[in-house]
Design an enzyme around this catalytic site. Structure first.
Site, PDB file in Angstrom:
ATOM      1  N   LEU A   1       0.921  -1.259   0.022  1.00  0.00           N
ATOM      2  CA  LEU A   1      -0.168   0.733  -0.256  1.00  0.00           C
ATOM      3  C   LEU A   1       1.199   0.758  -0.128  1.00  0.00           C
ATOM      4  O   LEU A   1       1.942   1.650   1.198  1.00  0.00           O
ATOM      5  CB  LEU A   1      -0.644   0.075   1.496  1.00  0.00           C
ATOM      6  N   GLU A   2       1.272   2.241  -0.793  1.00  0.00           N
ATOM      7  CA  GLU A   2       1.294   3.310  -1.287  1.00  0.00           C
ATOM      8  C   GLU A   2       0.740   4.293  -0.992  1.00  0.00           C
ATOM      9  O   GLU A   2      -0.569   4.821  -1.579  1.00  0.00           O
ATOM     10  CB  GLU A   2       2.658   2.930  -2.470  1.00  0.00           C
TER      11      GLU A   2
ATOM     12  N   HIS B   1      -5.053  -7.347 -13.024  1.00  0.00           N
ATOM     13  CA  HIS B   1      -4.118  -7.975 -14.115  1.00  0.00           C
ATOM     14  C   HIS B   1      -3.704  -9.109 -13.712  1.00  0.00           C
ATOM     15  O   HIS B   1      -2.772  -9.492 -15.024  1.00  0.00           O
ATOM     16  CB  HIS B   1      -2.784  -6.218 -14.250  1.00  0.00           C
TER      17      HIS B   1
ATOM     18  N   GLY C   1       4.689   2.091 -10.113  1.00  0.00           N
ATOM     19  CA  GLY C   1       6.155   1.680 -10.460  1.00  0.00           C
ATOM     20  C   GLY C   1       6.517   0.260  -9.552  1.00  0.00           C
ATOM     21  O   GLY C   1       6.027   0.083  -8.650  1.00  0.00           O
ATOM     22  N   SER C   2       7.885   0.682  -9.974  1.00  0.00           N
ATOM     23  CA  SER C   2       8.717   0.016  -8.140  1.00  0.00           C
ATOM     24  C   SER C   2       8.746   0.710  -6.927  1.00  0.00           C
ATOM     25  O   SER C   2       8.405   1.828  -7.468  1.00  0.00           O
ATOM     26  CB  SER C   2      10.551  -0.160  -8.339  1.00  0.00           C
TER      27      SER C   2
ATOM     28  N   HIS D   1       1.191  -3.505 -16.767  1.00  0.00           N
ATOM     29  CA  HIS D   1       0.819  -3.465 -15.557  1.00  0.00           C
ATOM     30  C   HIS D   1       2.153  -3.025 -14.629  1.00  0.00           C
ATOM     31  O   HIS D   1       1.608  -3.271 -13.197  1.00  0.00           O
ATOM     32  CB  HIS D   1       0.175  -4.832 -15.317  1.00  0.00           C
TER      33      HIS D   1
ATOM     34  N   GLY E   1       7.596  -4.133 -14.414  1.00  0.00           N
ATOM     35  CA  GLY E   1       9.007  -5.630 -14.464  1.00  0.00           C
ATOM     36  C   GLY E   1      10.228  -5.752 -13.958  1.00  0.00           C
ATOM     37  O   GLY E   1      11.140  -4.929 -14.107  1.00  0.00           O
TER      38      GLY E   1
END
Lengths: 142, 483
Positions: free
Chosen positions: B208-209, B331, B381-382, B406, B409
């Site tokens: 969660l961000e 996704h 994003g990461s 999605h 990667g």
């Protein structure tokens, strides 16, 4: 850990995989391969058990071939961890052929289990014969 | 390994592996990538895995590979395939274990400047209210009857229980409930695993961000969605937890027999499948939908907890509507859709694994205000890097079965990440950049380090230039909650 007396450091090795976890297991026969695959799984999640009274479970599985039986066996151990928080340090295979397995496992609740492993997969799964016995590479979805 | 010379360049940002590459291929593979991303894709086995998928029976058009592709098991992460209905197949292995893993974005009217003194408190509150980590107990316990209702009605169950608003459901893929879910096709084991996990994030790459809306690229669309520059947003990334994992485990095991029964030849046993219309195929479809609905309810429960945290920390400043839903997308899923393929309207079962549905303007299953825009595509994003809000396009419907990327990667294995990065140092570094980190496991944090991922901006640039999505807004992280 009980069971095999071979050097556990040589019985399995983690191999590179971009997104998930993968490890190679070797054993002189199917029985040893199954025990070492279970220990390899527990080692990857750095499992540690609690000091408490041991729990014993009997496991009986059937599948269409040895690869399928191996996946079912390891997924059974994952299920026992996720549903009851159990891990096992004594693994005894009571009966094993190419399509059925009976095992007695002994352990306790886990004190440490680092990785959330969703499942053991069939990805490129093949138990191969080598000069010294059998070898298999397992990919885990994390 | 597949080499660059094995590929045809169809146009900028689109490469093809023709069916002549391998005698068992039934359809070509199309890869959306720029020069750098195609090299990265060829670095691991992801494209070999795409070729395995292209050998499955009953597929139409091509296998579409997104620019954030990376090696998975069976289908690569970032893969899309469509099988003809009813004569094609459905594959639990191609959907994967985390059925309806997805992303939800909520937006706030609170500005970053207002929130700044309270960000530590907000991170603490979110970490407390949104359970995370390995095997965590659920935040919403369920009786057996209620469990089946969650399976059948998904986010609808959360609305009935007061954990959701009507708008939340309208702004969710499939309105938060896929019809035809059949909990009777789900094992007791799966229910046992899922019973105590509703309303939890889990571990791995789930998070969660809290973000700030940093830049808007389409002001009109952003305004309709409710995104304001300089204001906070929340992203939730998780799926169907142990419930979905066990359903996939059960069906991948069962389908080993089905492929023999139906004489289906596979290049990888993880890609097990059954004819769509067979009893096995229909049983999996019913069970998969149950897991998908559980995941919609799970992300809704976490959104409810996030709103509680905003109320706790900001009180009346949070306003009557502390976090407004932007959208919620899946996704990892198989969906029954109609696509225009080679001049024909075809009903197909689209499998997306690490790929997002990205339908363009006019799509009827969107809330009224979104219909002129297209479906929102949420691209996290990461950890520590930007995330994106995009919109689907008509071109994506023609090129990629209405699908887009999605996420970023992975490029580095978890093992290598843990060897080369220390979790505590990474946390210090990210905190130094103004990102509050709350994580249960330092090795787990190291595995998700930004260096382990591709550059998300490059991935987004590629989908935008290829025309399969368009940019609306970029988000910058300020707090990350992880298991």
């Amino acid at each position: 850990m009980g069971g095999s007396k071979s050097n556990p450091a040589k019985s399995f090795e983690e191999i590179e995989h971009t997104a998930d976890r993968a490890y190679r297991v070797r054993g002189k026969n199917l029985r040893e391969l199954f025990v070492r695959a279970a220990r390899g799984l527990y080692s990857l999640v750095e499992m540690q058990l609690k000091s408490e009274t041991k729990t014993v479970r009997s496991i009986e599985l059937e599948a269409i071939d040895p690869e399928s039986l191996l996946v079912a066996w390891l997924n059974e151990l994952l299920y026992l961890h996720e549903s009851e928080g159990l891990g096992f340090d004594r693994i005894q295979i009571d009966y094993l052929d190419r399509t059925s397995l009976k095992a007695t496992v002994q352990g306790t609740s886990t004190r440490k289990w680092l990785e959330d492993i969703k499942a053991v997969t069939y990805h490129n799964l093949s138990i191969r014969e080598t000069e010294s016995g059998l070898e298999v590479t397992l990919v885990l979805d994390v | 390994m597949i080499r660059k010379q094995d590929l045809n360049r169809l146009k900028n940002y689109l490469w093809e592996i023709p069916i002549s590459f391998h005698p068992e291929m039934k359809v070509p593979v199309w890869i959306f990538a720029d020069e750098e991303l195609i090299e990265e894709a060829l670095d691991d086995l992801s494209i070999n895995q795409a070729v395995n998928v292209a050998c499955l029976p009953g597929l139409v058009a091509h296998v579409a590979i997104m620019p954030d592709v990376h090696q998975g098991y069976g289908m690569p992460i970032g893969g899309v395939m469509a099988a003809r209905i009813p004569e094609g197949i459905i594959s639990p292995g191609a959907v994967g274990y985390d059925i309806n893993c997805g992303v939800r974005v909520l937006a706030s009217k609170i500005t970053y400047q207002t929130a700044l003194p309270y960000l530590g408190d907000l991170a603490n509150s979110l970490y407390r209210n949104c359970p995370s980590g390995v095997g965590t107990g659920g935040s919403l316990p369920l009786s057996a009857a209620e469990f089946d209702r969650v399976c059948r009605t998904g986010a609808g169950w959360t609305l009935a229980k007061g954990y959701a608003t009507k708008e939340d459901l309208e702004r969710t893929e499939e309105f938060g409930c896929i019809k035809g879910a059949d909990p009777d096709r789900v094992s007791q084991r799966a229910k046992q695993r899922g019973k105590n996990q509703l309303g939890t994030l889990g571990a791995g790459n789930h998070f969660l961000e809290v973000d700030v809306v940093e830049e808007i690229f389409d002001p009109e669309a952003a305004a309709i969605m409710g995104l304001e520059p300089g204001c906070l947003a929340v992203q939730i990334h998780c799926g169907s937890r142990g419930f979905g994992h066990q359903i996939c485990t059960d069906y991948v095991q069962d389908f080993q027999k089905a492929v023999i029964k139906y004489g289906i030849k596979l290049r990888d046993r993880e890609l097990v499948c059954a004819p769509f219309a067979s009893p096995e195929g229909q049983a999996y479809l019913g069970a998969m939908k149950a897991a998908a609905n559980y995941a919609f309810a799970n992300r809704q429960a976490l959104a409810y907890h996030a709103r509680r945290s905003f109320q706790e920390v900001f009180g009346s400043q949070a306003g009557a509507e502390p976090l407004r839903q932007i959208y919620d997308i899946a996704h990892n899923m198989a969906k029954i859709e109609t696509h225009q393929i080679e001049g024909q309207k075809l009903k197909v079962c689209v499998h997306r694994k690490g790929a997002t549905r990205a339908f363009g303007p006019g799509f009827a299953e969107l809330p009224v205000e979104y219909r002129p825009l297209g479906q929102p595509v949420l691209v996290p994003g990461s950890m520590g890097t930007e995330s994106w809000i995009l919109l689907g396009t008509k071109a994506s419907e023609e090129l990629s079965f209405g699908s887009s990327c999605h996420g970023a990667g992975r490029v580095m294995s978890r093992r290598q990440a843990k060897r080369s990065i220390r979790g505590d140092r990474l946390r210090e570094k990210l905190e130094g950049e103004g990102i509050n980190i709350r994580a249960g496991s330092m090795p787990g944090l190291a595995e998700e380090a930004p260096q382990a991922y591709k550059n998300v901006n490059r991935v987004v640039e590629t989908v935008a230039k290829a025309g399969i999505a368009r940019k609306v807004a970029r988000l910058r992280p300020i707090a990350v909650i992880k298991g």
